[in-house]
Design an enzyme around this catalytic site. Structure first.
Site, PDB file in Angstrom:
ATOM      1  CB  CYS A 252      -0.928   0.006   1.186  1.00 53.27           C
ATOM      2  SG  CYS A 252      -1.852  -1.367   1.424  1.00 53.27           S
ATOM      3  CB  ALA A 253       3.558   1.827  -2.240  1.00 56.41           C
ATOM      4  N   GLY A 254       1.305   4.228  -1.532  1.00 54.54           N
ATOM      5  CA  GLY A 254       1.005   5.636  -1.745  1.00 54.54           C
ATOM      6  C   GLY A 254       0.988   6.482  -0.435  1.00 54.54           C
ATOM      7  N   PRO A 255       1.551   7.527  -0.381  1.00 52.81           N
ATOM      8  CG  PRO A 255       1.964   9.719   0.537  1.00 52.81           C
ATOM      9  CD  PRO A 255       1.317   8.417   0.775  1.00 52.81           C
ATOM     10  N   GLY A 257       6.301   7.583   1.038  1.00 53.18           N
ATOM     11  CA  GLY A 257       7.351   7.702   2.301  1.00 53.18           C
ATOM     12  C   GLY A 257       8.193   6.445   2.596  1.00 53.18           C
ATOM     13  CE  LYS A 258       4.368   3.950   7.188  1.00 56.88           C
ATOM     14  NZ  LYS A 258       3.517   4.891   6.716  1.00 56.88           N
ATOM     15  CD  GLU A 277      -1.728   4.290  -4.338  1.00 51.43           C
ATOM     16  OE1 GLU A 277      -2.766   4.351  -4.460  1.00 51.43           O
ATOM     17  OE2 GLU A 277      -1.300   4.102  -3.127  1.00 51.43           O
ATOM     18  CG  ASP A 301      -7.317  -3.844  -5.590  1.00 53.24           C
ATOM     19  OD1 ASP A 301      -6.793  -3.988  -4.267  1.00 53.24           O
ATOM     20  OD2 ASP A 301      -8.614  -3.519  -5.667  1.00 53.24           O
ATOM     21  CB  CYS A 370      -1.744   6.564  10.557  1.00 54.67           C
ATOM     22  SG  CYS A 370      -2.883   7.021   9.124  1.00 54.67           S
TER      23      CYS A 370
END
Length: 432
Positions: A252-255, A257-258, A277, A301, A370
């Site tokens: 779940c890469a967006g946006p 940072g990780k 993403e 997905d 988060c």
């Protein structure tokens, strides 16, 4: 900015910096504008209750543009050191310039009524009597979110006031020094910040526009909450069964940072990261973040990515309510509802299950949100672990030196304890 948030459901943290640049507002004026705009968004529940008391009508019956002026005025009266006379006069003049004398008189009357009590006086007059509801009103949170925090704190629910107070403050800016490009010490020296407490790559800033700083412009550093840095680092520290072949995945890469931090660490060891993403515009943000790093971005997905199984390490930083990052998104607390949770928890379970299917035996998946909300955290992990036979690792040692992470095996970060967003993370290992 308040109008954009109210009319278009805009994001305050995206709208305001652009407005400040366009209007060439800088320095102390920019800091004051930021305090007014973000503060009025963050405090909306309390402000609206006071406005209703002063106006004798529901805020839904007040014209939206006029409501923006009233919120700005009441915020200054109750939650800043602006003099009452100045707060009322500037608000009345703004209303007169925008809407004419009749509306200006209404603003004057409401604000003079609001100024009859200080903030604590209005809390005493309007807050619910029950302890959670009272604290929620006092620290400008919807009651359901305050209750969710209390539930997540569990036996430490006595810390709720401290947590809500921390969540009601404007947070420090956290930078990340890209591993292999610049050290945290060097970044702190260049920016005037100070190295972080928990992540070896974190730097804290008191304020300013980080996007204007040379290390950020040049890609040596980025803006990333220290809690998010710790999530990515935990994935790299988890003990595998068998050797690490260097095949990592951010599902779940967006946006981005990780994915960028994982890419920097992978680059040092000669490893590779795949990043997934589903939205093209967010995938483009990921591509920008991981430029020149060993990261391949897939627009797909995460529940049906089409990737070949066999990953050593997978990060599932799942879409969530974002309740743990409310201090960075001032308007978000008033947009989320309990109804949002059900669809998100279904998605979270599906993503974690898909990650499990892509993991090699002996590999580790780190699930993070988060949000500290129990249905999105321990409930999702427990359900997937029960269905898959996953081994739940004690995640707390993956955050060395960080205290008070909960009873385990998952770890929970908190704004009032750690100065980070309220990130939850759990590590699951696939048996051989």
């Amino acid at each position: 900015m308040l109008r954009a948030v109210r009319e278009r459901d805009a994001y305050a943290n995206l709208v305001l910096p652009k407005l400040l640049r366009e209007r060439r507002v800088s320095g102390r004026d920019a800091a004051f504008a930021t305090e007014l705009a973000y503060g009025a968004c963050r405090s909306m529940g309390m402000l609206d209750a006071v406005i209703e008391a002063g106006a004798g009508r529901a805020v839904a019956e007040i014209d939206g543009p006029l409501l923006d002026v009233l919120r700005l005025g009441v915020y200054q009266l109750l939650r800043t050191r602006v003099g009452a006379h100045a707060a009322v006069d500037t608000s009345v003049e703004l209303a007169r310039a925008e809407f004419g004398s009749g509306k200006a008189g209404f603003v004057n009357a409401v604000l003079r009524r609001a100024g009859e009590r200080d903030q604590q006086g209005w809390v005493d007059a309007l807050a619910p009597r029950d302890p959670v509801g009272h604290m929620a009103f006092e620290y400008a949170h919807p009651v359901w979110i305050a209750q969710a925090f209390a539930d997540a704190l569990g036996a430490s629910a006595g810390e709720l006031r401290e947590l809500l107070a921390a969540d009601d403050e404007r947070p420090a800016v956290h930078l990340i020094a890209r591993p292999g490009a610049i050290t945290a010490e060097e970044l702190a020296l260049v920016t005037g910040g100070e190295p972080g407490r928990w992540s070896p790559y974190a730097v804290y800033l008191d304020g300013g526009d980080p996007g204007a700083m040379e290390p950020v412009r040049e890609g040596l550093a980025g803006v990333q909450d220290e809690g998010s840095q710790l999530v990515a680092l935990a994935l790299t520290r988890a003990e595998l069964l068998g050797p690490d072949a260097g095949r990592w995945l951010d599902l779940c890469a967006g946006p981005g940072g990780k994915a960028a931090l994982l890419g920097c660490l992978a680059d040092i060891d000669g490893y590779h990261v795949d990043a997934v993403e589903p939205a093209e515009h967010r995938a483009e943000l990921v591509r920008t973040a991981v430029r020149d790093l060993p990261v391949t971005v897939y627009v797909a997905d995460g529940r049906d990515s089409g990737l070949t199984p066999g990953y050593d390490r997978i990060l599932v930083d799942a879409p969530c309510t974002g309740l743990g990052a409310l201090r960075r998104r001032p308007e978000a607390r008033w947009r989320r509802t309990p109804a949002d949770v059900r669809d998100l928890t279904v998605l979270q379970r599906e993503l974690l299950t898909a990650a499990w299917d892509l993991l090699r035996p002996g590999g580790v998946v780190v699930y993070s949100t988060c949000s500290p909300h129990l249905p999105e955290t321990v409930a999702v992990v427990a359900d997937v672990a029960r269905r898959t036979g996953a081994e739940e690792l004690d995640t707390r040692p993956l955050l060395p030196g960080v205290p008070d992470l909960g009873d385990g095996p998952a770890a929970q970060l908190w704004p009032h304890r750690h100065g980070t967003d309220a990130m939850f993370l759990a590590a699951l290992r696939k048996p051989l």
